[in-house]
Design a protein around this motif. Sequence first.
Motif, PDB file in Angstrom:
ATOM      1  N   ARG A 140       0.851  -1.191   0.000  1.00  0.00           N
ATOM      2  CA  ARG A 140       0.000   0.000   0.000  1.00  0.00           C
ATOM      3  C   ARG A 140       0.883   1.236   0.000  1.00  0.00           C
ATOM      4  NH1 ARG A 140      -4.740  -0.049   4.346  1.00  0.00           N
ATOM      5  NH2 ARG A 140      -5.056   1.950   3.312  1.00  0.00           N
ATOM      6  N   PRO A 141       0.970   1.948  -1.136  1.00  0.00           N
ATOM      7  CA  PRO A 141       1.805   3.156  -1.194  1.00  0.00           C
ATOM      8  C   PRO A 141       1.190   4.337  -0.463  1.00  0.00           C
ATOM      9  CG  PRO A 141       0.641   2.872  -3.262  1.00  0.00           C
ATOM     10  CD  PRO A 141       0.332   1.657  -2.429  1.00  0.00           C
ATOM     11  N   THR A 142      -0.089   4.249  -0.142  1.00  0.00           N
ATOM     12  CA  THR A 142      -0.772   5.325   0.558  1.00  0.00           C
ATOM     13  C   THR A 142      -1.791   4.745   1.519  1.00  0.00           C
ATOM     14  OG1 THR A 142      -2.212   7.252   0.315  1.00  0.00           O
ATOM     15  CG2 THR A 142      -2.431   5.519  -1.336  1.00  0.00           C
ATOM     16  N   LYS A 143      -2.057   5.437   2.602  1.00  0.00           N
ATOM     17  CA  LYS A 143      -3.060   5.003   3.570  1.00  0.00           C
ATOM     18  C   LYS A 143      -4.384   5.737   3.392  1.00  0.00           C
ATOM     19  CE  LYS A 143       0.341   3.769   7.114  1.00  0.00           C
ATOM     20  NZ  LYS A 143       0.798   4.013   8.507  1.00  0.00           N
ATOM     21  N   HIS A 144      -4.450   6.575   2.354  1.00  0.00           N
ATOM     22  CA  HIS A 144      -5.623   7.420   2.195  1.00  0.00           C
ATOM     23  C   HIS A 144      -6.850   6.651   1.711  1.00  0.00           C
ATOM     24  CE1 HIS A 144      -3.342  10.924   3.170  1.00  0.00           C
ATOM     25  NE2 HIS A 144      -2.511  10.765   2.163  1.00  0.00           N
ATOM     26  N   PHE A 145      -6.634   5.586   0.925  1.00  0.00           N
ATOM     27  CA  PHE A 145      -7.767   4.764   0.505  1.00  0.00           C
ATOM     28  C   PHE A 145      -7.267   3.379   0.110  1.00  0.00           C
ATOM     29  CE2 PHE A 145      -6.209   6.658  -3.346  1.00  0.00           C
ATOM     30  CZ  PHE A 145      -6.471   5.762  -4.364  1.00  0.00           C
ATOM     31  N   TYR A 146      -8.187   2.479  -0.186  1.00  0.00           N
ATOM     32  CA  TYR A 146      -7.812   1.093  -0.448  1.00  0.00           C
ATOM     33  C   TYR A 146      -7.188   0.960  -1.837  1.00  0.00           C
ATOM     34  CZ  TYR A 146      -9.949  -0.298   3.885  1.00  0.00           C
ATOM     35  OH  TYR A 146     -10.222  -0.443   5.223  1.00  0.00           O
ATOM     36  N   LYS A 159      -1.947  -2.596 -10.418  1.00  0.00           N
ATOM     37  CA  LYS A 159      -2.647  -1.710  -9.491  1.00  0.00           C
ATOM     38  C   LYS A 159      -4.036  -2.294  -9.212  1.00  0.00           C
ATOM     39  CE  LYS A 159      -2.403   2.694 -10.598  1.00  0.00           C
ATOM     40  NZ  LYS A 159      -2.476   3.908 -11.439  1.00  0.00           N
ATOM     41  N   ALA A 160      -4.405  -2.289  -7.949  1.00  0.00           N
ATOM     42  CA  ALA A 160      -5.729  -2.781  -7.552  1.00  0.00           C
ATOM     43  C   ALA A 160      -6.259  -1.847  -6.484  1.00  0.00           C
ATOM     44  CB  ALA A 160      -5.629  -4.206  -7.015  1.00  0.00           C
ATOM     45  N   TYR A 161      -7.441  -1.276  -6.716  1.00  0.00           N
ATOM     46  CA  TYR A 161      -7.927  -0.297  -5.752  1.00  0.00           C
ATOM     47  C   TYR A 161      -9.435  -0.099  -5.847  1.00  0.00           C
ATOM     48  CZ  TYR A 161      -7.488   2.906  -9.789  1.00  0.00           C
ATOM     49  OH  TYR A 161      -7.585   3.513 -11.030  1.00  0.00           O
ATOM     50  N   ASP A 162      -9.935   0.632  -4.857  1.00  0.00           N
ATOM     51  CA  ASP A 162     -11.361   0.952  -4.773  1.00  0.00           C
ATOM     52  C   ASP A 162     -11.620   2.230  -5.567  1.00  0.00           C
ATOM     53  OD1 ASP A 162     -13.961   1.560  -4.115  1.00  0.00           O
ATOM     54  OD2 ASP A 162     -13.700   1.320  -1.960  1.00  0.00           O
ATOM     55  N   LYS A 163     -12.164   2.087  -6.753  1.00  0.00           N
ATOM     56  CA  LYS A 163     -12.431   3.232  -7.622  1.00  0.00           C
ATOM     57  C   LYS A 163     -13.485   4.155  -7.038  1.00  0.00           C
ATOM     58  CE  LYS A 163     -11.727   5.264 -11.627  1.00  0.00           C
ATOM     59  NZ  LYS A 163     -10.405   5.795 -12.011  1.00  0.00           N
TER      60      LYS A 163
END
Length: 294
Positions: A140-146, A159-163
């Motif tokens: 996780r490069p950032t803690k701001h979002f998933y 890359k895998a994330y909550d759009k």
Amino acid sequence: MDDIKMIDFIKLKITDDTLINNIWSNDLLLYDGKSEKRFNDEIKEIMIKKYKNFYFTKYHKRIEISGSLHYFFNNGVHNSNDFSITECINKINDLKDLFNLDLHKCKIINLEFGVNIVPCINVEDLVHNLMYHEKRQFNRPTKHFYYKIAGNEAYKHIKAYDKSVQFPNLCKNTFRFEVKSKQSKFINSLKLFTLNDLTNKSIYNYLSNVLIKEWDKVLLFDLSKKIEEKYFNTLFWEDILKNGNRNKFNNQKIRYYKKLGTENLHSQIRKILMEKLQSLKTVQFPTNIYLETA
């Protein structure tokens, strides 16, 4: 809303002098800034112009054009809605017409492509339980979002994330799975060399297959299954990588998925990805789960 886009961010390099001059003199471009960079012990000025969400950076002997085709489709505002192959090709042709581009002279040097789905579980849980892609751990490069990434940043990373965190009013519980590369070696392996290649609809069939293949390389914890606890312990997988032989990690991953059974979370997400991508293409995907051993 499910998002069926594939191509998003792209960066192009142009070295043809005539084309560079024609682009740079286009009245649509607005001045955005300048900087300096050393080339062979000589300081050269770098100029930046902009059109909507696209940046045109003029170096000593080249221009680089970078931006999101999907944002361009939405006048630079967002990239949360549906964006079909036909619409993508139309936007490429719009760039061509606006700036008199020779698409064969626009070399692709940076690319992001992927797909958005509404998964069968909460996206936060899905992203949290993504552990590895191939033998590279998701971080996780950032803690701001998933948001997690895995891989070699230059050659290829996933890359895998909550759009829906980006656009909460436009999409809900939306999972983005994406491949990104800054290296020609990988981009060329996708049969992509110039912007003209992205006007060929058949290339999107190939990219769809690549996305499924990359998903098949993912290790995903499925905590809904009752199997040995060691398989849900990150230290177990870390130890295998540190102490195992070349194939031990992949063999353990295959064993893990067999223990989960065919109706596991990884296979369910794969099915949703396939169904979404299938709406873009005519070539059928294989139905078996594929796990690389290399």
